[in-house]
Design a protein around this motif. Structure first.
Motif, PDB file in Angstrom:
ATOM      1  N   LEU A  23       0.836  -1.208   0.000  1.00  0.00           N
ATOM      2  CA  LEU A  23       0.000   0.000   0.000  1.00  0.00           C
ATOM      3  C   LEU A  23       0.868   1.255   0.000  1.00  0.00           C
ATOM      4  N   GLU A  24       2.031   1.174   0.642  1.00  0.00           N
ATOM      5  CA  GLU A  24       2.973   2.291   0.608  1.00  0.00           C
ATOM      6  C   GLU A  24       3.521   2.480  -0.809  1.00  0.00           C
ATOM      7  N   LEU A  25       3.775   1.378  -1.503  1.00  0.00           N
ATOM      8  CA  LEU A  25       4.249   1.460  -2.888  1.00  0.00           C
ATOM      9  C   LEU A  25       3.236   2.158  -3.779  1.00  0.00           C
ATOM     10  N   LEU A  26       1.956   1.910  -3.550  1.00  0.00           N
ATOM     11  CA  LEU A  26       0.922   2.557  -4.352  1.00  0.00           C
ATOM     12  C   LEU A  26       0.943   4.071  -4.161  1.00  0.00           C
TER      13      LEU A  26
ATOM     14  N   ALA B 191      -9.730   4.197  -6.893  1.00  0.00           N
ATOM     15  CA  ALA B 191      -9.486   3.978  -8.318  1.00  0.00           C
ATOM     16  C   ALA B 191     -10.268   2.739  -8.740  1.00  0.00           C
ATOM     17  N   ALA B 192     -10.264   2.466 -10.023  1.00  0.00           N
ATOM     18  CA  ALA B 192     -11.105   1.384 -10.547  1.00  0.00           C
ATOM     19  C   ALA B 192     -10.736   0.022  -9.984  1.00  0.00           C
ATOM     20  N   GLY B 193      -9.456  -0.274  -9.897  1.00  0.00           N
ATOM     21  CA  GLY B 193      -9.031  -1.588  -9.401  1.00  0.00           C
ATOM     22  C   GLY B 193      -9.578  -2.726 -10.242  1.00  0.00           C
ATOM     23  N   ALA B 194      -9.699  -2.498 -11.547  1.00  0.00           N
ATOM     24  CA  ALA B 194     -10.285  -3.510 -12.427  1.00  0.00           C
ATOM     25  C   ALA B 194      -9.390  -4.739 -12.522  1.00  0.00           C
ATOM     26  N   VAL B 195      -9.989  -5.899 -12.314  1.00  0.00           N
ATOM     27  CA  VAL B 195      -9.228  -7.147 -12.331  1.00  0.00           C
ATOM     28  C   VAL B 195      -9.092  -7.656 -13.754  1.00  0.00           C
TER      29      VAL B 195
ATOM     30  N   VAL C 198      -0.462   0.136 -11.664  1.00  0.00           N
ATOM     31  CA  VAL C 198      -1.031  -1.120 -12.139  1.00  0.00           C
ATOM     32  C   VAL C 198      -0.430  -2.218 -11.272  1.00  0.00           C
ATOM     33  N   ALA C 199      -1.258  -2.854 -10.449  1.00  0.00           N
ATOM     34  CA  ALA C 199      -0.774  -3.847  -9.502  1.00  0.00           C
ATOM     35  C   ALA C 199      -0.692  -5.225 -10.150  1.00  0.00           C
ATOM     36  N   VAL C 200       0.290  -6.016  -9.709  1.00  0.00           N
ATOM     37  CA  VAL C 200       0.460  -7.385 -10.181  1.00  0.00           C
ATOM     38  C   VAL C 200       0.388  -8.314  -8.974  1.00  0.00           C
ATOM     39  N   ALA C 201      -0.693  -9.082  -8.876  1.00  0.00           N
ATOM     40  CA  ALA C 201      -0.904  -9.991  -7.753  1.00  0.00           C
ATOM     41  C   ALA C 201      -0.839 -11.432  -8.253  1.00  0.00           C
ATOM     42  N   LEU C 202      -0.021 -12.230  -7.593  1.00  0.00           N
ATOM     43  CA  LEU C 202       0.218 -13.600  -8.041  1.00  0.00           C
ATOM     44  C   LEU C 202      -0.087 -14.607  -6.941  1.00  0.00           C
ATOM     45  N   GLY C 203      -0.530 -15.800  -7.342  1.00  0.00           N
ATOM     46  CA  GLY C 203      -0.722 -16.884  -6.399  1.00  0.00           C
ATOM     47  C   GLY C 203      -2.117 -16.942  -5.799  1.00  0.00           C
ATOM     48  N   LYS C 204      -2.253 -17.793  -4.804  1.00  0.00           N
ATOM     49  CA  LYS C 204      -3.549 -18.026  -4.157  1.00  0.00           C
ATOM     50  C   LYS C 204      -4.114 -16.736  -3.574  1.00  0.00           C
ATOM     51  N   GLY C 205      -5.351 -16.448  -3.890  1.00  0.00           N
ATOM     52  CA  GLY C 205      -6.020 -15.260  -3.365  1.00  0.00           C
ATOM     53  C   GLY C 205      -5.695 -13.982  -4.110  1.00  0.00           C
ATOM     54  N   ALA C 206      -5.031 -14.085  -5.261  1.00  0.00           N
ATOM     55  CA  ALA C 206      -4.617 -12.884  -5.995  1.00  0.00           C
ATOM     56  C   ALA C 206      -5.796 -11.982  -6.343  1.00  0.00           C
ATOM     57  N   ALA C 207      -6.883 -12.571  -6.834  1.00  0.00           N
ATOM     58  CA  ALA C 207      -8.038 -11.766  -7.236  1.00  0.00           C
ATOM     59  C   ALA C 207      -8.694 -11.063  -6.050  1.00  0.00           C
ATOM     60  N   GLU C 208      -8.524 -11.629  -4.849  1.00  0.00           N
ATOM     61  CA  GLU C 208      -9.135 -11.052  -3.656  1.00  0.00           C
ATOM     62  C   GLU C 208      -8.439  -9.778  -3.194  1.00  0.00           C
ATOM     63  N   THR C 209      -7.286  -9.481  -3.760  1.00  0.00           N
ATOM     64  CA  THR C 209      -6.566  -8.264  -3.370  1.00  0.00           C
ATOM     65  C   THR C 209      -7.128  -7.017  -4.040  1.00  0.00           C
ATOM     66  N   ALA C 210      -7.941  -7.178  -5.066  1.00  0.00           N
ATOM     67  CA  ALA C 210      -8.352  -6.061  -5.911  1.00  0.00           C
ATOM     68  C   ALA C 210      -9.075  -4.958  -5.143  1.00  0.00           C
TER      69      ALA C 210
ATOM     70  N   GLU D  35      -8.856   0.648  -3.587  1.00  0.00           N
ATOM     71  CA  GLU D  35      -9.089   1.706  -2.602  1.00  0.00           C
ATOM     72  C   GLU D  35      -7.848   2.564  -2.389  1.00  0.00           C
ATOM     73  N   HIS D  36      -6.686   2.042  -2.773  1.00  0.00           N
ATOM     74  CA  HIS D  36      -5.433   2.767  -2.553  1.00  0.00           C
ATOM     75  C   HIS D  36      -4.759   3.179  -3.861  1.00  0.00           C
ATOM     76  N   GLY D  37      -5.537   3.244  -4.950  1.00  0.00           N
ATOM     77  CA  GLY D  37      -5.031   3.876  -6.149  1.00  0.00           C
ATOM     78  C   GLY D  37      -4.706   3.014  -7.340  1.00  0.00           C
ATOM     79  N   ALA D  38      -4.857   1.690  -7.232  1.00  0.00           N
ATOM     80  CA  ALA D  38      -4.556   0.826  -8.373  1.00  0.00           C
ATOM     81  C   ALA D  38      -5.660   0.938  -9.421  1.00  0.00           C
ATOM     82  N   VAL D  39      -5.298   1.371 -10.618  1.00  0.00           N
ATOM     83  CA  VAL D  39      -6.301   1.496 -11.673  1.00  0.00           C
ATOM     84  C   VAL D  39      -6.628   0.129 -12.272  1.00  0.00           C
ATOM     85  N   ARG D  40      -5.638  -0.761 -12.259  1.00  0.00           N
ATOM     86  CA  ARG D  40      -5.845  -2.126 -12.735  1.00  0.00           C
ATOM     87  C   ARG D  40      -5.111  -3.095 -11.823  1.00  0.00           C
ATOM     88  N   VAL D  41      -5.625  -4.316 -11.739  1.00  0.00           N
ATOM     89  CA  VAL D  41      -4.962  -5.366 -10.969  1.00  0.00           C
ATOM     90  C   VAL D  41      -4.808  -6.586 -11.871  1.00  0.00           C
ATOM     91  N   LEU D  42      -3.593  -6.876 -12.252  1.00  0.00           N
ATOM     92  CA  LEU D  42      -3.306  -8.033 -13.090  1.00  0.00           C
ATOM     93  C   LEU D  42      -3.077  -9.236 -12.186  1.00  0.00           C
TER      94      LEU D  42
END
Length: 320
Positions: A20-23, A163-167, A33-45, A50-57
């Motif tokens: 969240l500090e990186l954002l 922000a949108a936080g679109a997955v 644009v956030a990059v989330a990998l592994g179990k539960g990745a989609a749940e981070t969106a 809420e902290h500025g990620a326009v997209r979550v890959l």
């Protein structure tokens, strides 16, 4: 607007504070644009949005859990190719720094590690670092390629910015090296109920002056009253008084909390290298000539076994 890749450090979908500090930092130079990998990745969106990620890959595959860092490097490279960012930001954990180094080699770019600040510059992002055991502050930028930057925890505030936080699903092709080193077992670390040392807003550390493992209870009591993490100097760790995982210093962990309390620590340069970037430093030592007093904001000359319990009692009373 230009985009900035942010590598997400999470545990089964629970995003850790350094991400969240990186954002916050990423928004200074572009759209995160956030990059989330592994179990539960989609749940981070939700949190990331809420902290500025326009997209979550996001990407999930057994390789992320069953093998060491190369599958994550493959995924981050895929995200890099898809986004063409102006920078790639990662937290300064041991794993993330290895990912950052491997990615920088692959994309032919420079890397900056352990940054404590980031700002936009005319010729690209400019990072601030603490150098030579935090005796100097430097500003630097990458002169070739897209900068890959790892940032120390507690270097920036966590700021909400909707922000949108679109997955979006990230397609990853794993390289031949991805399955080269397999994880055969994991042992969960025993929880103390205290904050993670490198992420804590307050750290209370003990050194040689604690004079025994049994006396660290005094340090722990103060830490618990403040909701702080417990640290230790190399002298205390080498003596077997506290676990190596809690060592603060050049050969231990580097911390940068809002408040650092050093009790019974002389202030050798190796220890200072790991905590000198703390925002406010308080030292308690009965030796008025101890080097630690050269860099503190507040110093108490006295026996820690008299001072620390009184401080704990006062904190507890005020909270009560």
């Amino acid at each position: 607007m230009t985009e900035v890749l942010v590598y997400v450090d999470h545990v089964d979908g629970a995003v850790r504070k350094p991400t969240l500090e990186l954002l916050t930092l990423a928004r200074r130079i572009g759209e995160p644009v956030a990059v989330a990998l592994g179990k539960g990745a989609a749940e981070t969106a939700a949190v990331l949005g809420e902290h500025g990620a326009v997209r979550v890959l996001t990407a999930d595959a057994p390789e992320f859990a069953e093998y060491l860092v190369v599958p994550k490097v493959d995924a981050l490279q895929a995200a890099f190719d898809a986004v063409s960012p102006v920078a790639v930001l990662l937290p300064s954990s041991a794993e993330a720094k290895e990912i950052a180094a491997r990615l920088a080699v692959r994309i032919g770019s420079g890397i900056i590690t352990d940054a404590v600040d980031l700002e936009a510059g005319e010729q690209g992002p400019v990072a601030t670092q603490a150098a030579f055991a935090a005796s100097y502050t430097t500003k630097s930028r990458v002169s070739k390629g897209v900068p890959v930057v790892t940032v120390k925890p507690n270097s920036a505030p966590v700021e909400a910015a909707a922000a949108a936080g679109a997955v979006e699903a990230l397609a990853v092709s794993f390289s031949a090296q991805a399955t080269g080193t397999k994880v055969v077992s994991r042992t969960p670390r025993e929880s103390t109920g205290r904050p993670e040392l490198t992420e804590a807003a307050i750290v209370v550390s003990g050194g040689r002056g604690v004079n025994g493992a049994e006396n660290f209870a005094v340090i722990e009591a103060l830490a618990d009253s403040l909701g702080a993490a417990v640290g230790a100097s190399r002298a205390a760790v080498d003596a077997g008084w506290y676990p190596h995982t809690n060592q603060v210093g050049q050969t231990g962990k580097s911390v940068s909390p809002q408040l650092y309390i050093a009790s019974g620590i002389s202030g050798a340069i190796q220890h200072r290298a790991g905590m000198q970037t703390s925002k406010t430093i308080v030292a308690i030592n009965k030796d008025a000539e101890a080097p630690i007093f050269d860099l503190v904001d507040y110093g108490v000359v006295g026996d820690l076994f008299n001072v620390v319990p009184q401080l704990t009692d006062e904190v507890t009373a005020r909270k009560g």
